[in-house]
Write a protein that holds these residues in place. Structure first.
Motif, PDB file in Angstrom:
ATOM      1  N   GLU A  19       1.137  -1.488  -0.495  1.00 44.96           N
ATOM      2  CA  GLU A  19       0.027   0.042   0.133  1.00 44.96           C
ATOM      3  C   GLU A  19       1.153   1.197  -0.279  1.00 44.96           C
ATOM      4  OE1 GLU A  19      -3.632   1.601  -0.208  1.00 44.96           O
ATOM      5  OE2 GLU A  19      -2.535  -0.808  -0.133  1.00 44.96           O
ATOM      6  N   PRO A  20       0.397   2.139  -0.848  1.00 45.69           N
ATOM      7  CA  PRO A  20       1.145   3.681  -0.791  1.00 45.69           C
ATOM      8  C   PRO A  20       1.268   4.237  -0.293  1.00 45.69           C
ATOM      9  CG  PRO A  20       0.335   3.047  -2.628  1.00 45.69           C
ATOM     10  CD  PRO A  20      -0.108   2.254  -1.635  1.00 45.69           C
ATOM     11  N   ASN A  21       1.798   4.877   1.366  1.00 48.89           N
ATOM     12  CA  ASN A  21       2.286   5.004   2.138  1.00 48.89           C
ATOM     13  C   ASN A  21       0.915   6.267   2.686  1.00 48.89           C
ATOM     14  OD1 ASN A  21       3.683   6.072   4.385  1.00 48.89           O
ATOM     15  ND2 ASN A  21       4.235   7.782   3.889  1.00 48.89           N
ATOM     16  N   MET A  24      -2.198   5.518   3.602  1.00 44.78           N
ATOM     17  CA  MET A  24      -2.197   4.708   5.405  1.00 44.78           C
ATOM     18  C   MET A  24      -2.422   5.704   5.652  1.00 44.78           C
ATOM     19  SD  MET A  24       1.254   2.620   5.369  1.00 44.78           S
ATOM     20  CE  MET A  24       1.992   1.199   4.765  1.00 44.78           C
ATOM     21  N   LEU A  25      -3.853   4.951   7.426  1.00 48.31           N
ATOM     22  CA  LEU A  25      -3.385   5.732   8.502  1.00 48.31           C
ATOM     23  C   LEU A  25      -2.754   5.880   9.108  1.00 48.31           C
ATOM     24  CD1 LEU A  25      -6.742   5.365   6.771  1.00 48.31           C
ATOM     25  CD2 LEU A  25      -7.616   5.278   9.366  1.00 48.31           C
ATOM     26  N   HIS A  26      -1.611   6.985   9.680  1.00 52.65           N
ATOM     27  CA  HIS A  26      -0.507   6.892  10.172  1.00 52.65           C
ATOM     28  C   HIS A  26      -1.083   7.071  12.176  1.00 52.65           C
ATOM     29  CE1 HIS A  26       2.153   7.073   7.356  1.00 52.65           C
ATOM     30  NE2 HIS A  26       1.451   7.521   5.875  1.00 52.65           N
ATOM     31  N   SER A  53      -9.148  -0.567   6.563  1.00 49.80           N
ATOM     32  CA  SER A  53      -8.147   0.315   6.876  1.00 49.80           C
ATOM     33  C   SER A  53      -7.056   0.148   6.971  1.00 49.80           C
ATOM     34  CB  SER A  53      -8.272   0.955   7.670  1.00 49.80           C
ATOM     35  OG  SER A  53      -9.678   1.913   7.752  1.00 49.80           O
ATOM     36  N   CYS A  54      -5.428   0.302   6.526  1.00 49.85           N
ATOM     37  CA  CYS A  54      -4.515  -0.061   6.343  1.00 49.85           C
ATOM     38  C   CYS A  54      -3.612   0.788   7.176  1.00 49.85           C
ATOM     39  CB  CYS A  54      -3.965   0.398   4.781  1.00 49.85           C
ATOM     40  SG  CYS A  54      -4.700  -1.309   3.602  1.00 49.85           S
ATOM     41  N   PHE A  55      -2.587   0.598   8.031  1.00 50.99           N
ATOM     42  CA  PHE A  55      -1.966   1.073   8.806  1.00 50.99           C
ATOM     43  C   PHE A  55      -0.629   1.555   8.723  1.00 50.99           C
ATOM     44  CE2 PHE A  55      -6.381   0.746  10.761  1.00 50.99           C
ATOM     45  CZ  PHE A  55      -6.424   1.878  11.337  1.00 50.99           C
ATOM     46  N   CYS A  56       0.145   2.629   9.748  1.00 49.53           N
ATOM     47  CA  CYS A  56       1.528   2.533   9.431  1.00 49.53           C
ATOM     48  C   CYS A  56       0.921   3.132  11.127  1.00 49.53           C
ATOM     49  CB  CYS A  56       2.130   3.281   9.031  1.00 49.53           C
ATOM     50  SG  CYS A  56       4.114   3.645   9.189  1.00 49.53           S
ATOM     51  N   LEU A  75       2.165  -7.927  14.600  1.00 46.24           N
ATOM     52  CA  LEU A  75       0.885  -7.623  14.989  1.00 46.24           C
ATOM     53  C   LEU A  75       0.635  -7.055  12.947  1.00 46.24           C
ATOM     54  CD1 LEU A  75       1.101  -5.075  17.837  1.00 46.24           C
ATOM     55  CD2 LEU A  75      -0.496  -6.812  16.618  1.00 46.24           C
ATOM     56  N   VAL A  76       1.913  -7.378  12.287  1.00 44.75           N
ATOM     57  CA  VAL A  76       2.482  -7.490  11.286  1.00 44.75           C
ATOM     58  C   VAL A  76       2.342  -7.982  10.194  1.00 44.75           C
ATOM     59  CG1 VAL A  76       3.772  -6.540   9.196  1.00 44.75           C
ATOM     60  CG2 VAL A  76       4.705  -5.792  11.631  1.00 44.75           C
ATOM     61  N   ASN A  77       0.942  -7.307   8.948  1.00 41.83           N
ATOM     62  CA  ASN A  77       0.547  -8.036   7.697  1.00 41.83           C
ATOM     63  C   ASN A  77       0.302  -6.863   6.868  1.00 41.83           C
ATOM     64  OD1 ASN A  77      -2.471  -6.288   8.527  1.00 41.83           O
ATOM     65  ND2 ASN A  77      -2.672  -7.521  10.423  1.00 41.83           N
ATOM     66  N   GLN A  78      -0.702  -7.201   6.114  1.00 41.60           N
ATOM     67  CA  GLN A  78      -0.517  -6.623   4.958  1.00 41.60           C
ATOM     68  C   GLN A  78      -1.562  -5.480   4.847  1.00 41.60           C
ATOM     69  OE1 GLN A  78      -2.120  -9.275   1.627  1.00 41.60           O
ATOM     70  NE2 GLN A  78      -0.417  -9.922   1.534  1.00 41.60           N
ATOM     71  N   GLN A  79      -2.286  -5.084   5.897  1.00 41.33           N
ATOM     72  CA  GLN A  79      -2.352  -4.364   6.233  1.00 41.33           C
ATOM     73  C   GLN A  79      -2.270  -2.972   7.715  1.00 41.33           C
ATOM     74  OE1 GLN A  79      -7.283  -5.995   5.938  1.00 41.33           O
ATOM     75  NE2 GLN A  79      -7.686  -3.975   5.726  1.00 41.33           N
ATOM     76  N   VAL A  80      -1.222  -3.776   7.707  1.00 46.93           N
ATOM     77  CA  VAL A  80      -0.204  -3.475   8.895  1.00 46.93           C
ATOM     78  C   VAL A  80       1.124  -3.593   8.964  1.00 46.93           C
ATOM     79  CG1 VAL A  80      -0.008  -3.332  11.521  1.00 46.93           C
ATOM     80  CG2 VAL A  80      -2.675  -4.287  10.654  1.00 46.93           C
ATOM     81  N   THR A  81       1.748  -1.820   9.132  1.00 44.55           N
ATOM     82  CA  THR A  81       3.048  -1.730   8.836  1.00 44.55           C
ATOM     83  C   THR A  81       3.417  -1.128  10.209  1.00 44.55           C
ATOM     84  OG1 THR A  81       3.194  -1.334   6.924  1.00 44.55           O
ATOM     85  CG2 THR A  81       5.244  -0.162   8.117  1.00 44.55           C
ATOM     86  N   ILE A  82       4.743  -1.353  10.872  1.00 43.85           N
ATOM     87  CA  ILE A  82       5.215  -1.222  12.141  1.00 43.85           C
ATOM     88  C   ILE A  82       6.595  -0.308  11.917  1.00 43.85           C
ATOM     89  CG2 ILE A  82       5.814  -2.061  14.369  1.00 43.85           C
ATOM     90  CD1 ILE A  82       3.047  -2.834  14.155  1.00 43.85           C
ATOM     91  N   LYS A  83       6.642   0.993  11.385  1.00 41.43           N
ATOM     92  CA  LYS A  83       7.773   1.444  12.657  1.00 41.43           C
ATOM     93  C   LYS A  83       7.907   1.695  14.049  1.00 41.43           C
ATOM     94  CE  LYS A  83       7.718   2.898   8.020  1.00 41.43           C
ATOM     95  NZ  LYS A  83       7.542   4.564   7.194  1.00 41.43           N
TER      96      LYS A  83
END
Length: 322
Positions: A19-21, A24-26, A53-56, A75-83
């Motif tokens: 997903e483009p940045n 995402m919901l940040h 929703s997709c999240f970062c 928690l990471v998956n195709q809809q969830v990015t963790i930084k």
């Protein structure tokens, strides 16, 4: 321009998303190891109630264990990015302003977040780690704040009355800093990270630390949002207060030092999301204070839960002897 790199040792990204940045919901959180499990439960509640929703999630962490870091990765998956951003020892706050016993310097780390995230997103949602998400947050996130530094939710009247005696600001617009929808572009234009850090360290005592500083510096720069986005709850041991939550509540905020992740509080809501999280096999901590163990034992006795009463009174006696 504030240089956040002075305070962050390294950053790690964990992602399976294409997903483009910009789509995402940040969401940003800041915490130490004591709040790692609650933060994980907070994030779990957001994910479970926002499946479309997709999240970062941007996590600014202070001395969080490798074991807890590993659980955040789960928690990471195709809809969830963790930084994850690792705070170093250069970030210092005047300890005299942290007059509430359950506040630490980490409570002021949110000052850094807009500078940290500015190059990645022009808007993000900050939430405290003692919050549960109960409904979708897309409407909140999509609020137009182009003319404001942040969208906020008013604090309750007793708090506003206290503030009226402390500061020369419009107390009726005094907000709780647990939920902040931040316009990082305007924040940076006003150099607010530097201003916040300078003010909290200026030698004055800010009774509610980061919250007071933000209210002073953001006066007339905020958009007030409905209470459903930061519904504050004061719990007692039975947590019957959860039964009275308004059905429209989106974000539920457990204010005061009584927190639902301790075993001395029968929070059905927290336990339900804890069970869905990577921390489901991690026992909840017993109590912050030994007096809670004694008082909870008395509560259990009144409820005729005698085995629990004996257990917690025994634990109280053990702590008393240490």
């Amino acid at each position: 321009m504030f240089d956040w790199k002075k305070f962050v040792n390294k950053m790690e990204t964990f992602s399976e998303s294409n997903e483009p940045n910009s789509n995402m919901l940040h969401i940003a959180l800041a915490f130490d190891d004591n709040y790692a499990m609650p933060a994980g439960v907070t994030i779990t509640s957001v994910i479970k109630n926002n499946s479309s929703s997709c999240f970062c999630f941007h996590l600014l962490v202070d001395n969080v264990s490798l074991e807890n870091i590993a659980k955040f990765k789960e928690l990471v998956n195709q809809q969830v990015t963790i930084k994850i951003y690792y705070l170093n020892d250069n970030f210092e706050i005047n300890p005299n302003t942290l007059v509430l016993g359950y506040l630490s310097a980490v409570s002021c780390v949110r000052f850094i977040l807009p500078a940290l995230l500015y190059s990645q997103t022009k808007k993000f949602l900050y939430i405290d780690s003692d919050i549960l998400c109960l409904k979708p947050i897309s409407e909140l996130y999509n609020t137009d704040i182009s003319n404001y530094v942040a969208a906020v939710i008013s604090d309750d009247k007793p708090m506003q009355n206290k503030i009226k005696q402390l500061y020369d600001i419009d107390s009726e617009r005094y907000f709780n800093s647990g939920v902040l929808l931040i316009n990082s572009e305007k924040w940076m234009q006003d150099d607010l990270t530097n201003k916040c850090i300078e003010k909290v360290n200026d030698g004055n005592i800010y009774h509610f630390a980061d919250q007071d500083v933000l209210n002073i510096l953001l006066e007339n720069k905020t958009l007030l949002l409905p209470i459903k986005y930061n519904t504050k709850i004061h719990i007692t041991f039975p947590c019957n207060e959860e039964k009275a939550i308004a059905p429209y509540t989106v974000l539920l905020h457990y204010v005061t030092g009584y927190k639902p992740w301790y075993q001395t509080f029968n929070s059905q809501l927290f336990q339900s999301y804890h069970a869905l999280s990577p921390w489901n096999n991690t026992p909840r901590p017993l109590a912050l204070k030994k007096s809670w163990l004694r008082n909870y034992a008395k509560h259990c006795f009144k409820e005729k839960q005698f085995s629990l009463s004996i257990k917690f009174y025994y634990l109280y006696l053990l702590r008393k002897l240490v």
